[in-house]
Structures are given as C-alpha cells and as structure tokens.
Design an enzyme around this catalytic site. Sequence first.
Site, short mmCIF file in Angstrom:
data_model
loop_
_atom_site.label_atom_id
_atom_site.label_comp_id
_atom_site.label_asym_id
_atom_site.label_seq_id
_atom_site.Cartn_x
_atom_site.Cartn_y
_atom_site.Cartn_z
N LYS A 83 0.86 -1.19 0.00
CA LYS A 83 0.00 0.00 0.00
C LYS A 83 0.89 1.23 0.00
O LYS A 83 2.03 1.19 0.49
CB LYS A 83 -0.88 0.02 1.25
P1 NAD Z 1 -12.68 7.84 -3.01
O1 NAD Z 1 -11.65 8.86 -2.70
O2 NAD Z 1 -13.11 7.65 -4.41
O3 NAD Z 1 -14.00 8.13 -2.14
C1 NAD Z 1 -13.96 8.28 -0.75
C2 NAD Z 1 -15.30 8.84 -0.29
O4 NAD Z 1 -15.31 8.90 1.13
C3 NAD Z 1 -15.58 10.25 -0.78
O5 NAD Z 1 -16.96 10.39 -1.03
C4 NAD Z 1 -15.17 11.10 0.43
O6 NAD Z 1 -15.82 12.38 0.48
C5 NAD Z 1 -15.65 10.21 1.53
N1 NAD Z 1 -15.01 10.52 2.82
C6 NAD Z 1 -13.73 10.88 3.05
N2 NAD Z 1 -13.54 11.12 4.36
C7 NAD Z 1 -14.72 10.86 4.95
C8 NAD Z 1 -15.17 10.92 6.30
N3 NAD Z 1 -14.34 11.26 7.29
N4 NAD Z 1 -16.45 10.58 6.54
C9 NAD Z 1 -17.28 10.23 5.55
N5 NAD Z 1 -16.92 10.16 4.26
C10 NAD Z 1 -15.65 10.47 3.98
O7 NAD Z 1 -12.13 6.47 -2.38
P2 NAD Z 1 -12.52 4.99 -2.79
O8 NAD Z 1 -11.53 4.52 -3.78
O9 NAD Z 1 -13.97 4.90 -3.09
O10 NAD Z 1 -12.19 4.19 -1.43
C11 NAD Z 1 -13.14 4.12 -0.36
C12 NAD Z 1 -12.76 2.95 0.55
O11 NAD Z 1 -12.75 1.74 -0.20
C13 NAD Z 1 -11.38 3.03 1.21
O12 NAD Z 1 -11.42 2.41 2.47
C14 NAD Z 1 -10.52 2.21 0.27
O13 NAD Z 1 -9.35 1.72 0.89
C15 NAD Z 1 -11.49 1.10 -0.06
N6 NAD Z 1 -11.18 0.37 -1.29
C16 NAD Z 1 -11.05 1.00 -2.47
C17 NAD Z 1 -10.79 0.26 -3.62
C18 NAD Z 1 -10.71 0.91 -4.98
O14 NAD Z 1 -10.63 0.18 -5.96
N7 NAD Z 1 -10.77 2.23 -5.10
C19 NAD Z 1 -10.63 -1.12 -3.55
C20 NAD Z 1 -10.78 -1.75 -2.32
C21 NAD Z 1 -11.07 -1.00 -1.19
#
Ligand code: NAD
Length: 422
Positions: free
Chosen positions: A111
């Site tokens: 990561k």
């Molecule tokens: P992203 O940046 O696209 O979206 C994150 C969202 O969370 C946004 O809407 C943001 O405003 C919101 N956010 C941020 N801080 C916040 C808070 N304190 N309270 C509430 N909402 C908040 O990110 P993503 O890629 O969608 O990732 C989201 C989660 O999924 C993370 O935990 C990430 O590790 C996990 N994840 C992502 C992927 C991927 O392919 N992108 C894969 C597996 C897991």
Amino acid sequence: MALTNTIYQSPVFQQACNQFDLAADILGMDASVRERTKRPRRCVVVSMPVRMDDGRVEIFEGYRVQHNLSTGPAKGGIRFHQDVTLGEVAALAMWMSWKCSLAGLPYGGGKGGVVVDPRKLSGTELERLSRRYMQEILPFIGPNVDIPAPDVGTNEQVMAWMMDTYSNHKGHFDPGVITGKPVALGGSLGRREATGEGVAWFVKSYLQDLNVEPEKTTVIIQGFGNVGSEAAWALYNWGAEITGISDYTGGVFNPKGIDLKAANAWIAAHQTLQEFPGGEHMTNEELLEQPCTVLIPAALEGVITEKNAPKLKCRLLAEGANGPTSNKADEILAQRDDIELVPDVLCNSGGVIVSYFEWLQNLQNYYWTKNEVFDKLHRMLAKAKASVDETMKKHKCSRRTAALVLGIARVAEAKAKRGLFP
Ligand code: NAD
C-alpha cells in the site's frame, strides 16, 4: 499480541495485528512463522519537494509499504489523504496480503500513501506531486515487484501520470506497473466499477441467502466516491432503494430513496453533497445509525465503533472500505445475530481481482470485453464466498476471522516452505 518495537505503531496497525492474532491462534501458527507473517517486509518513506503554482516549493511526505512478497509481487493502492500515516499504510498493506491470498491471486500485499489533501491542489500541482511520488518509489516497484493502484483520493488520471512517469524512465510503454489506468492507456474495462460491483455482488448474494428481495431492500452508503457510488448504482439497478449516501461533508438520508442521477449531477457541479436537496442532512455518525437493510461503509477506517455497534439497525453490514470496524465493535457485532457482516478482505476484493485482470491483459497485450471481465470476477467472488462460509462453519468463528484464516494460511505456508529470506 502487539508489535511494540516497530515504527508502524498506530491504532489502525494494532487493529490489523489483533485481527491477525485471532486467525493465527485458530491456525495454531508456530511463533517464528507468526511473527514474520505479521510484520511488513519493507517500507520506503520519501520526501517530495514540489513546485506550487505560486512559485513556492512545498515538501510532501509519502510512503510505500510492502507487507508480503513471498507469494508474488506486492499489490495495493495509493492513498492521497491529509491524515495518512505510515502505520495506517502498513495496516492497509497487511490487509492487501490477506485479500490477495484469499482471492487466490499471485500477489503479495502493499500500500502507498501521500500526506496531502488533494482537493487543495490545482490540477497541475496534483500532476507534479503524482509524478514526483512515482519518481521516488520507482526503484522499489515494477510489474514483477510491486504494482500500485488507486485508493482514496487518487483516480485514473493520477494512475495515468504515474504510469507515464515510470514508462518514460524505462524508455518504453510499460502499463503493467500500475492498475486502475484509463482504458486508453491499457486500463481494463470494468476496473472503475469493479470494487463497487463486487460489493454489490456480495450484498445480493447474502441477501438471497437471507431470502430478502430486491424491492424490500434499502441501502445506506457512507462515502459516495469510487466504491460507494458504483455499489449504489449496481444495487439500484438490481431493484434496491438507496436511502442514504454521504461524503466527508456529511450525510443525506431519504427513506423514499435518493435520486442517484441528481446526486451525481450535484457533485459534478458542486464537488460535494453539501446542500444537495435530495433528502434530510445529518452527520456521518447519524447516518450510520439510520434503519436500513444494508449498511455499506465505503470511506475510511474506524467508523463502526463500540459506541455505535449496538445501535446499528441493518441486517447486513457490507464493508466496502478497508478496516471500517474496530476490534471492540467486532466483538459486539459477533453477539448480534440480527446482523450479518461481510468483511473488507472479502467484500471489497472485486477491485484487486479486476486489477489482476488488468495486469494480465497488459502483460499479454490482449484485451477482454467487459462481459468477460465481470463473468470471471463473479466466478472468483463466488468461490471466495463459498470457502469463507465453509471455514466459518468449520471453526465456528466470525466471517472476518474465517476470511483471515484462509488468507493468512497461504502466506504463512509460503513463508514456512520458502525459508527465512522471502
Ligand atoms: P474515493 O476517494 O473515491 O472516495 C472516498 C469517499 O469517502 C468520498 O466520497 C469522500 O468524500 C468520503 N469521505 C472521506 N472522508 C470521509 C469521512 N471522514 N467521513 C465520511 N466520508 C468520507 O475512495 P474509494 O476509492 O472509493 O475508497 C473508499 C474505501 O474503499 C477506502 O477504504 C478504500 O481503501 C477502499 N477500497 C477502495 C478500492 C478501490 O478500488 N478504489 C478497492 C478496495 C477498497
């Protein structure tokens, strides 16, 4: 057991270690294999001077942690967030090891993170920082060494800049170094949707097991970013009603259903959900406690705590985010037989599975249709679900521990068989 003599010490790293120990106990893991399976293999900390648009030079700090390289190249996203710490990145890298192993992918776990609020950068500043980060971690990564991907605060465009920086350095187009790229640059069809699509697949499958019909399903999603919004659309298209969404500014709740098209249009125009006129506004904490069939945390770690775990009013808790549930909350949820939990390492594995497909397509220079991608994805998710649920019954443990038992066992076996070096 806590790892005390470590630079990774932090609440979220401790959370990952505690989860590991529960699974290692069930596996009866030998102490020496246990310690080296748990510890991150290596990390780099980089300092990045970046020229800002006003002429100043600002220094940013970044990390890349490779938790496990025994079962293949490290694989895992890059997070741009103002609160990122080395300990958090190490915990996320550890979870990637178990997730890849559970899904049967030929990868270790890694990561990356950069301490920055990307919303405060201009487009050109974001490009310079993304390229500089790649430049700094370049000696430690590569298609056979460590393959990054997007995470919170990064997207296809950031992956494109990073891939371009790497390729320029190598002197040839080398798309297999990073996944989650735009399709025009070797990205896979379906990668953008993959994590949310996978989360939705698990939700549908577990609700079918519980005999809950789509029309009777309401869904609340914390975090309307890549994962949350794609899961929302997939479940809406299936027939469920999305009654709550949120971003870092707060939540919107509407028991009659949120108009997702209107929410997307509002975000496109205003960047956030603030003042979106589609429902009642409340805090993220309040939103998590509203009644619903399915609750999907899809933002950051540590949002389901010992405080709100007793108050959740959902039937299914599907972890789109990594590490959203604290250890204490896990214990409380284990006592609540009214809630089924689908743990992060299983629930959001669709993202890394399609990242694996993207890497394969890059290495072969042979590209698949979206149907092929989703067909293969669904088959892998079904296999993982069946083996986790079987392990859960066998060991009479939680679904999270069962998933970790499976993920950790393969890594530990590889370490035991290879010897001390990997
Ligand atoms: P992203 O940046 O696209 O979206 C994150 C969202 O969370 C946004 O809407 C943001 O405003 C919101 N956010 C941020 N801080 C916040 C808070 N304190 N309270 C509430 N909402 C908040 O990110 P993503 O890629 O969608 O990732 C989201 C989660 O999924 C993370 O935990 C990430 O590790 C996990 N994840 C992502 C992927 C991927 O392919 N992108 C894969 C597996 C897991």
